[in-house]
Design a protein around this motif. Structure first.
Motif, PDB file in Angstrom:
ATOM      1  N   LEU A 127      21.372  53.300  51.442  1.00 25.44           N
ATOM      2  CA  LEU A 127      22.526  52.633  52.063  1.00 25.44           C
ATOM      3  C   LEU A 127      22.612  52.984  53.552  1.00 25.44           C
ATOM      4  CD1 LEU A 127      25.189  53.173  49.213  1.00 25.44           C
ATOM      5  CD2 LEU A 127      23.580  51.274  49.518  1.00 25.44           C
ATOM      6  N   GLY A 128      21.471  53.326  54.151  1.00 25.71           N
ATOM      7  CA  GLY A 128      21.479  53.706  55.565  1.00 25.71           C
ATOM      8  C   GLY A 128      21.599  52.536  56.518  1.00 25.71           C
ATOM      9  N   HIS A 129      21.459  51.326  56.003  1.00 24.21           N
ATOM     10  CA  HIS A 129      21.644  50.113  56.779  1.00 24.21           C
ATOM     11  C   HIS A 129      22.849  49.378  56.155  1.00 24.21           C
ATOM     12  CE1 HIS A 129      19.525  47.875  59.928  1.00 24.21           C
ATOM     13  NE2 HIS A 129      19.988  46.797  59.351  1.00 24.21           N
ATOM     14  N   ASP A 130      23.178  48.193  56.636  1.00 24.90           N
ATOM     15  CA  ASP A 130      24.347  47.470  56.113  1.00 24.90           C
ATOM     16  C   ASP A 130      24.240  47.251  54.600  1.00 24.90           C
ATOM     17  OD1 ASP A 130      25.091  47.285  58.799  1.00 24.90           O
ATOM     18  OD2 ASP A 130      24.067  45.364  59.040  1.00 24.90           O
ATOM     19  N   PHE A 131      25.379  47.327  53.901  1.00 23.28           N
ATOM     20  CA  PHE A 131      25.348  47.205  52.435  1.00 23.28           C
ATOM     21  C   PHE A 131      26.657  46.643  51.885  1.00 23.28           C
ATOM     22  CE2 PHE A 131      28.117  50.782  51.366  1.00 23.28           C
ATOM     23  CZ  PHE A 131      28.037  51.565  52.517  1.00 23.28           C
ATOM     24  N   CYS A 132      26.611  46.225  50.624  1.00 18.92           N
ATOM     25  CA  CYS A 132      27.790  45.704  49.918  1.00 18.92           C
ATOM     26  C   CYS A 132      28.004  46.482  48.631  1.00 18.92           C
ATOM     27  CB  CYS A 132      27.588  44.253  49.489  1.00 18.92           C
ATOM     28  SG  CYS A 132      27.366  43.106  50.819  1.00 18.92           S
ATOM     29  N   ALA A 133      29.242  46.480  48.170  1.00 16.48           N
ATOM     30  CA  ALA A 133      29.586  47.033  46.858  1.00 16.48           C
ATOM     31  C   ALA A 133      30.214  45.918  46.031  1.00 16.48           C
ATOM     32  CB  ALA A 133      30.571  48.192  47.017  1.00 16.48           C
ATOM     33  N   VAL A 134      29.652  45.676  44.858  1.00 18.29           N
ATOM     34  CA  VAL A 134      30.124  44.584  44.004  1.00 18.29           C
ATOM     35  C   VAL A 134      30.384  45.122  42.602  1.00 18.29           C
ATOM     36  CG1 VAL A 134      29.541  42.340  42.992  1.00 18.29           C
ATOM     37  CG2 VAL A 134      28.806  42.872  45.322  1.00 18.29           C
ATOM     38  N   ASN A 135      31.535  44.789  42.072  1.00 19.07           N
ATOM     39  CA  ASN A 135      31.893  45.136  40.698  1.00 19.07           C
ATOM     40  C   ASN A 135      31.380  44.027  39.780  1.00 19.07           C
ATOM     41  OD1 ASN A 135      33.103  45.847  38.303  1.00 19.07           O
ATOM     42  ND2 ASN A 135      35.159  46.074  39.147  1.00 19.07           N
ATOM     43  N   LEU A 136      30.464  44.342  38.886  1.00 18.81           N
ATOM     44  CA  LEU A 136      29.882  43.313  38.011  1.00 18.81           C
ATOM     45  C   LEU A 136      30.747  43.000  36.796  1.00 18.81           C
ATOM     46  CD1 LEU A 136      26.020  44.012  37.990  1.00 18.81           C
ATOM     47  CD2 LEU A 136      27.364  42.505  39.467  1.00 18.81           C
ATOM     48  N   SER A 137      31.865  43.688  36.656  1.00 18.52           N
ATOM     49  CA  SER A 137      32.754  43.352  35.544  1.00 18.52           C
ATOM     50  C   SER A 137      33.435  42.010  35.813  1.00 18.52           C
ATOM     51  CB  SER A 137      33.822  44.435  35.383  1.00 18.52           C
ATOM     52  OG  SER A 137      34.846  43.958  34.529  1.00 18.52           O
ATOM     53  N   ASP A 138      33.381  41.124  34.809  1.00 15.76           N
ATOM     54  CA  ASP A 138      34.079  39.847  34.965  1.00 15.76           C
ATOM     55  C   ASP A 138      35.376  39.809  34.159  1.00 15.76           C
ATOM     56  OD1 ASP A 138      32.899  39.734  32.496  1.00 15.76           O
ATOM     57  OD2 ASP A 138      32.072  37.733  32.724  1.00 15.76           O
ATOM     58  N   ASN A 139      35.953  40.974  33.906  1.00 15.11           N
ATOM     59  CA  ASN A 139      37.274  41.005  33.265  1.00 15.11           C
ATOM     60  C   ASN A 139      38.316  40.278  34.118  1.00 15.11           C
ATOM     61  OD1 ASN A 139      36.376  42.588  31.189  1.00 15.11           O
ATOM     62  ND2 ASN A 139      37.015  44.528  32.133  1.00 15.11           N
ATOM     63  N   LEU A 140      38.231  40.473  35.444  1.00 13.65           N
ATOM     64  CA  LEU A 140      39.307  40.020  36.327  1.00 13.65           C
ATOM     65  C   LEU A 140      38.864  39.012  37.384  1.00 13.65           C
ATOM     66  CD1 LEU A 140      40.933  43.538  36.803  1.00 13.65           C
ATOM     67  CD2 LEU A 140      41.968  41.648  35.561  1.00 13.65           C
ATOM     68  N   LYS A 141      37.583  38.583  37.297  1.00 15.88           N
ATOM     69  CA  LYS A 141      37.151  37.507  38.204  1.00 15.88           C
ATOM     70  C   LYS A 141      36.089  36.680  37.498  1.00 15.88           C
ATOM     71  CE  LYS A 141      33.963  40.666  40.493  1.00 15.88           C
ATOM     72  NZ  LYS A 141      33.679  41.542  41.623  1.00 15.88           N
ATOM     73  N   PRO A 142      35.955  35.404  37.888  1.00 18.73           N
ATOM     74  CA  PRO A 142      34.987  34.531  37.204  1.00 18.73           C
ATOM     75  C   PRO A 142      33.555  34.979  37.474  1.00 18.73           C
ATOM     76  CG  PRO A 142      36.537  33.261  38.563  1.00 18.73           C
ATOM     77  CD  PRO A 142      36.721  34.698  38.922  1.00 18.73           C
TER      78      PRO A 142
ATOM     79  N   GLY B 234      55.426  46.836  50.608  1.00 19.70           N
ATOM     80  CA  GLY B 234      56.034  47.928  51.374  1.00 19.70           C
ATOM     81  C   GLY B 234      55.213  48.204  52.621  1.00 19.70           C
ATOM     82  N   ARG B 235      54.912  49.470  52.880  1.00 18.87           N
ATOM     83  CA  ARG B 235      54.115  49.811  54.076  1.00 18.87           C
ATOM     84  C   ARG B 235      52.618  49.797  53.803  1.00 18.87           C
ATOM     85  NH1 ARG B 235      56.215  54.077  51.574  1.00 18.87           N
ATOM     86  NH2 ARG B 235      55.052  56.018  51.323  1.00 18.87           N
ATOM     87  N   TRP B 236      52.219  49.338  52.606  1.00 17.53           N
ATOM     88  CA  TRP B 236      50.819  49.358  52.209  1.00 17.53           C
ATOM     89  C   TRP B 236      50.215  47.968  52.250  1.00 17.53           C
ATOM     90  CZ3 TRP B 236      49.488  54.292  51.564  1.00 17.53           C
ATOM     91  CH2 TRP B 236      50.491  55.202  51.185  1.00 17.53           C
ATOM     92  N   ILE B 237      48.881  47.893  52.244  1.00  8.57           N
ATOM     93  CA  ILE B 237      48.228  46.626  51.929  1.00  8.57           C
ATOM     94  C   ILE B 237      47.190  46.895  50.838  1.00  8.57           C
ATOM     95  CG2 ILE B 237      48.491  45.958  54.356  1.00  8.57           C
ATOM     96  CD1 ILE B 237      45.453  45.710  54.495  1.00  8.57           C
ATOM     97  N   TYR B 238      46.952  45.877  50.016  1.00  5.65           N
ATOM     98  CA  TYR B 238      45.973  46.073  48.951  1.00  5.65           C
ATOM     99  C   TYR B 238      45.309  44.753  48.557  1.00  5.65           C
ATOM    100  CZ  TYR B 238      48.568  44.098  44.990  1.00  5.65           C
ATOM    101  OH  TYR B 238      49.185  43.250  44.119  1.00  5.65           O
ATOM    102  N   ALA B 239      44.084  44.877  48.078  1.00  3.44           N
ATOM    103  CA  ALA B 239      43.329  43.739  47.556  1.00  3.44           C
ATOM    104  C   ALA B 239      43.582  43.646  46.059  1.00  3.44           C
ATOM    105  CB  ALA B 239      41.832  43.927  47.810  1.00  3.44           C
ATOM    106  N   PRO B 240      44.225  42.572  45.594  1.00  6.34           N
ATOM    107  CA  PRO B 240      44.495  42.460  44.150  1.00  6.34           C
ATOM    108  C   PRO B 240      43.203  42.498  43.340  1.00  6.34           C
ATOM    109  CG  PRO B 240      45.745  40.812  45.377  1.00  6.34           C
ATOM    110  CD  PRO B 240      44.780  41.439  46.343  1.00  6.34           C
ATOM    111  N   ARG B 241      43.327  43.077  42.130  1.00  2.32           N
ATOM    112  CA  ARG B 241      42.145  43.192  41.273  1.00  2.32           C
ATOM    113  C   ARG B 241      41.722  41.850  40.698  1.00  2.32           C
ATOM    114  NH1 ARG B 241      43.817  46.602  36.724  1.00  2.32           N
ATOM    115  NH2 ARG B 241      45.639  45.274  36.959  1.00  2.32           N
ATOM    116  N   SER B 242      42.711  40.982  40.414  1.00  2.00           N
ATOM    117  CA  SER B 242      42.422  39.679  39.821  1.00  2.00           C
ATOM    118  C   SER B 242      42.270  38.614  40.897  1.00  2.00           C
ATOM    119  CB  SER B 242      43.573  39.245  38.912  1.00  2.00           C
ATOM    120  OG  SER B 242      43.806  40.201  37.918  1.00  2.00           O
ATOM    121  N   MET B 243      41.510  37.573  40.574  1.00  2.00           N
ATOM    122  CA  MET B 243      41.421  36.427  41.463  1.00  2.00           C
ATOM    123  C   MET B 243      42.384  35.359  40.955  1.00  2.00           C
ATOM    124  SD  MET B 243      37.459  36.433  42.521  1.00  2.00           S
ATOM    125  CE  MET B 243      37.917  35.289  43.808  1.00  2.00           C
ATOM    126  N   PRO B 244      42.935  34.537  41.848  1.00  2.00           N
ATOM    127  CA  PRO B 244      43.939  33.536  41.472  1.00  2.00           C
ATOM    128  C   PRO B 244      43.318  32.422  40.637  1.00  2.00           C
ATOM    129  CG  PRO B 244      43.308  33.242  43.777  1.00  2.00           C
ATOM    130  CD  PRO B 244      42.611  34.478  43.285  1.00  2.00           C
TER     131      PRO B 244
END
Lengths: 244, 244
Positions: A127-142, B234-244
């Motif tokens: 990860l010494g160059h640009d990188f992404c983190a992706v959650n592969l769980s599709d519980n909460l996104k398509p 409130g004084r925080w910001i957050y990325a929701p876990r679910s997508m709309p």
């Protein structure tokens, strides 16, 4: 009311990777909540109540923690790794949205060593160059969103850290991800499968994409797809700082 | 030969964010090397030699560290944050490529709390969904690559953690990045400018894109572009876990 809520990251497993900030919060806490295996990492002591709960109960746990803190308890919610990376912090803020009466509560997020940093360190510097983190769980996104993100990230030649690659509820996702990578990366592209990193069960595999099989990952594995420039040096792999 | 080399992350600044693993390595070291301001965070003691050097001398520093370890010294190279994220680990492995005689050396990478985790924690949970980390320095890669990666990352709706947004040598880069974001994100898109996070100088600004000015960032600032779903509570910001 002197209660507070700390949302703390325990790091990937080793006690030597827990920050002093988190240790101090746990030492001062009257209540600790979290997924059972994470709460089990906190030593019981008089004056401290442990509330282990099941996975997928994040919102209920967050509401319970807010109520305990509002009643004057000193509360720590524990996550593995970092609480802000696919863990409990977002769930707490989601629960807070419906409780404007608690917006003045003393809430702190205490960062931790997230799995991709420990996995990368064990393998070298992928990860010494640009990188992404992706959650592969599709519980909460398509699932389609996951695939589109992976495609764009590979096109940009980001290294990719993949969390939650495989679970009993989603046995096929990681196989589909491997198929996707095979369609857009060469056979020699390096991958890392880092299981139970920093624990006694640690196992680090570094393999070309062509040799990776879906069953090499489970729910305790952090997967890294290296970028196209990443190479081996001795027993290590690293992403060069310069581009060719 | 009993020498070793640890490539260690000191975290973003606060002593409470240095892992016990890194503290133990420093306590056992005979030599510490690094960029001057980072070496200044290590307490001098008898038996320990400190080697502070200038910025942009990463490869020379890496070679020096390898030589010291090969001669039997117990050596720690320190980076701010995590050593594997835009820091010294990749430089050490690059130096190691030309020294196959040292491939058997005892080398460990010790992870640390990288700036984006501490900045995110201070602001709430803006990295609670998929995200990318991009180094905006164009010392070692073409500017066109940086812009293309940012465009693809925004298209994938990743949150973006931006390291090294601005320096004296590159006063214009961050202004160009803001122009790019204005061309592909709405005016209300939230940004975080986290300066000197976890130090006494810490300053966290959360603003909509339309209000961010290039001079709000300097070389000590970590910038986060939130994803399109991120909101305030409130004084925080957050990325929701679910997508709309």
């Amino acid at each position: 009311m002197t209660g507070w809520l700390a949302i703390a990251g325990l790091g990937p497993g080793a006690a030597a990777l827990v920050t002093p900030e988190v240790t101090a919060a746990l030492d001062d806490a009257t209540a600790v909540l979290g997924y059972g295996p994470y709460v089990a990492r906190v030593a019981p002591r008089p004056g401290l109540t442990l509330y282990p709960t099941d996975n997928r109960q994040e919102l209920d746990r967050a509401r319970h923690a807010l109520d305990l803190a509002a009643s004057g308890q000193r509360v720590v919610i524990v996550s593995s790794g970092d609480p802000g990376v696919f863990a409990m912090a977002a769930a707490v803020f989601e629960a807070l949205e419906t409780r404007p009466d608690l917006h003045g509560l003393d809430i702190r997020v205490l960062p931790g060593i997230t799995a991709m940093l420990a996995a990368a360190a064990a393998a070298g510097a992928p990860l010494g160059h640009d990188f992404c983190a992706v959650n592969l769980s599709d519980n909460l996104k398509p699932w389609a969103v996951i695939e589109e993100r992976l495609r764009l990230a590979v096109r940009a030649d980001f290294a990719l850290a993949l969390y939650n690659p495989r679970s009993r509820a989603r046995p096929d996702g990681f196989a589909r991800v491997l198929d996707l990578f095979r369609g857009c990366c060469g056979d020699d592209r390096l991958m890392i499968l880092a299981r139970a990193v920093s624990t006694p069960d640690q196992a680090i595999l570094t393999l070309p994409l062509s040799q990776v099989r879906p069953e090499m990952a489970d729910m305790r594995t952090l997967v890294i797809l290296a970028n196209s420039q990443t190479r081996r040096v001795g027993r290590w792999i690293y992403a060069p700082r310069s581009m060719p």
